[in-house]
Scaffold this motif. Structure first.
Motif, PDB file in Angstrom:
ATOM      1  N   TYR A  33     -55.994 -25.501 -58.981  1.00  0.00           N
ATOM      2  CA  TYR A  33     -56.798 -25.478 -57.758  1.00  0.00           C
ATOM      3  C   TYR A  33     -56.032 -26.055 -56.581  1.00  0.00           C
ATOM      4  CZ  TYR A  33     -61.266 -24.307 -59.944  1.00  0.00           C
ATOM      5  OH  TYR A  33     -62.275 -23.677 -60.592  1.00  0.00           O
ATOM      6  N   ASN A  49     -51.996 -27.503 -49.580  1.00  0.00           N
ATOM      7  CA  ASN A  49     -53.243 -28.263 -49.663  1.00  0.00           C
ATOM      8  C   ASN A  49     -52.977 -29.763 -49.564  1.00  0.00           C
ATOM      9  OD1 ASN A  49     -54.948 -26.074 -50.009  1.00  0.00           O
ATOM     10  ND2 ASN A  49     -54.569 -26.017 -52.209  1.00  0.00           N
ATOM     11  N   GLN A 253     -60.542 -26.963 -53.778  1.00  0.00           N
ATOM     12  CA  GLN A 253     -59.134 -27.183 -53.449  1.00  0.00           C
ATOM     13  C   GLN A 253     -58.947 -28.602 -52.903  1.00  0.00           C
ATOM     14  OE1 GLN A 253     -60.413 -24.148 -53.213  1.00  0.00           O
ATOM     15  NE2 GLN A 253     -58.929 -23.392 -54.702  1.00  0.00           N
TER      16      GLN A 253
END
Lengths: 288, 286
Positions: A33, A49, A253
């Motif tokens: 993720y 991210n 995320q």
């Protein structure tokens, strides 16, 4: 005792399965993720991210407040419990009443104790009244930046007993004859504390330190009790608030990425604590 | 010289006693206030939070007149608190029962069997124990979502069953048990399973008591888990998440609710106190 792994399986299986299902597998799987973008195509984005969460102002605020609160709470808890344990050690075998009282909050639901806290720290409540007796200004304990203080006090109230008990058992294992000998040699009380008590209590001290931090990091309950799920006061916005918000927005995320960043920070901190314990032990033992 | 020492000991005694009184005061005051009448409590709570007024809250340590009105409201007339209280009981009991099946067996497997990777496994459990909730909640949520259990009671119960701290605690005790205990029973023909049930578990009674008491205290004060895992189902919340909202409502019987909530924890503490003390000291040795 039993040498065959075959025999151990039935005992380990339920626990191991649960740990794998709820912690191990998703912990590793969650990395996926944190390196994808979560859109329909679910493209691999590398560390994007991590960079965006790290630069996110809400994450920074939550992390900063959680770290600040723990860096206030953990050392306070550590010092206060050492002083109390030392005091308790001096008056033994008396002190049973104190020992029982100080451990009691550890078993108490702080959620219910909150009611008294809200009265004590009210703007017109007894704490301010006491302050006014000494000529000080009243303080807005429950709203604004000072709300940290009742939060910290509630945390200390609950966690103090656990640390006092660990310190106390460490102090009890130090042989009395060491002190008697030191007194005969004319060593002062302070010298005894730093030359005998402290070095011999360092292993437990390390444990209390780690546990203080483990508990202080998850500080959120106390904040939630006093400031609610969405604190108005920015200083009380913790990492847990950030995680819950991201979770409610189904932003997996960001949740996973934030968790991994925090895990790394926690382990780095424990690593530093561990190394400083080792060097402290060396210094104390090698001193003479 | 000895006079000075005596003085210091008296000083320590006085300071510690004062400290103990302050620590106990919130509990004592909660119980005292729970016997105030509802109007008296509402009147007192109405004076809260008013910043403009110069006067102080009209505080007393004990109620003007003893009344069971709050308890009547909580236990008989109003269902809300009782419903959330029941939720709390369900969570605490379910978690304890589940842990009883999982935790001592796992601790036994980690302490009285020799196999490769045992120390690594134990090390990983200790690491897991040190991780804060903000980190461990994420794998939990991923699994719970995958299983479709979010916003059900299982979401709160299941992850707690594998609490690493209690595995650690009981393992610490079991590892100190002498092997002769098990050797004797295996000479008598008992396999590991029977030895575990009839020899090991009875010997572990103190640490099991400590673990049960500490686990109860944890599930009795649940906040983070229900708030995160049950965000869409308010009716499943345990009472521990409700007190601050109740205070805002000012219905005058919050203190009876709080006193009822403190009572089981208090009884458990009084009953298991010595076990808990010994149990906490177990965390010390490696």
């Amino acid at each position: 005792m039993y040498k065959k792994f075959r025999l151990a399986w039935p005992f380990l299986l339920p626990g191991l399965a649960g740990l794998l299902i709820f912690y191990g597998i998703p912990f590793v799987g969650g990395i996926w993720y944190s390196v994808t973008d979560g859109k329909v195509q679910n493209a691999f984005v590398g560390l994007e991210n991590y960079i965006s969460v790290w630069n996110n102002t809400m994450f920074q605020m939550g992390l900063k407040n959680t770290m600040e609160l723990s860096l206030i709470c953990a050392p306070l808890l550590f010092l206060l419990s050492f002083v109390l344990a030392a005091g308790l050690h001096r008056i033994r075998p008396a002190g049973g009443f104190f020992r029982s009282s100080v451990l009691l909050p550890y078993l108490m639901p702080s959620s219910a104790i909150l009611l008294i806290w809200l009265i004590w720290f009210d703007f017109r409540g007894p704490v301010n009244r006491l302050l006014a007796q000494f000529g000080a200004e009243r303080i807005d304990w429950l709203i604004g930046p000072e709300a940290r203080i009742p939060v910290i006090l509630l945390f200390l109230w609950k966690n103090l007993g656990f640390c006092v008990v660990i310190f106390m058992s460490a102090l009890q294992s130090i042989p009395e004859s060491l002190y008697e000998y030191a007194t005969l040699e004319g060593a002062s009380f302070m010298k005894q504390t730093f030359r005998i008590t402290l070095p011999l209590a360092v292993p437990s001290a390390f444990l209390v330190g780690i546990l203080s931090f483990v508990n202080a990091f998850r500080i959120f309950k106390e904040v939630y009790f006093i400031a609610g799920a969405y604190p108005n006061e920015p200083l009380l916005y913790t990492l847990q608030n950030y995680m819950s918000n991201m979770f409610n927005q189904l932003s997996y995320q960001n949740v996973t990425t934030a968790a991994y960043i925090f895990a790394v920070i926690v382990f780095v901190l424990f690593g530093v604590l561990f190394l400083s314990q080792r060097s402290a032990l060396k210094r104390l033992n090698g001193g003479d | 010289m000895s006079n000075q020492k005596g003085f210091r000991i008296w000083l320590a005694r006085i300071v510690l006693t004062l400290f103990a009184v302050i620590i106990l005061l919130p509990m004592v005051q909660t119980f005292l206030y729970s016997f105030s009448s509802i109007p008296e409590m509402q009147g007192l709570m109405d004076t809260r939070g008013k910043r403009t007024e110069e006067t102080w809250m009209d505080l007393h340590l004990s109620p003007h007149k003893i009344s069971l009105g709050q308890y009547e409201q909580v236990l008989v007339k109003d269902e809300e608190i009782l419903r959330f209280f029941t939720n709390s009981v369900v969570y605490a009991v379910a978690i304890l029962l589940g842990q009883a099946f999982v935790v001592p067996a796992m601790a036994f497997g980690l302490s009285k069997f020799k196999f490769r990777g045992r120390e690594t496994l134990f090390f990983m459990i200790v690491m897991l124990m040190l991780l804060p909730f903000q980190v461990t909640m994420v794998p939990n949520v991923l699994t719970l979502r995958f299983m479709g259990l979010l916003d059900t009671a299982w979401a709160v119960i299941l992850p707690m069953l594998f609490a690493p701290f209690f595995i650690f605690l009981i393992r610490q005790f079991m590892i100190s048990l002498p092997d002769e205990l098990l050797e004797a029973s295996s000479i008598d023909g008992a396999g590991p399973f029977r030895s575990f049930l009839w020899i090991v578990l009875p010997v572990c009674r103190p640490v099991l008591g400590a673990a049960a008491a500490l686990s109860f205290a944890e599930s009795w004060n649940l906040v983070e888990q229900p708030l995160t895992y049950l965000s869409k189902s308010e009716t499943l919340m345990p009472l521990s998440t409700r007190f601050n909202q109740m205070m805002a409502g000012n219905q005058g019987y919050e203190f009876a609710g709080a006193a009822l909530y403190i009572l089981p924890a208090l009884l458990i503490y009084l009953f298991f106190q010595e076990d808990i003390l010994a149990g906490i000291q177990l965390t010390e040795m490696k």
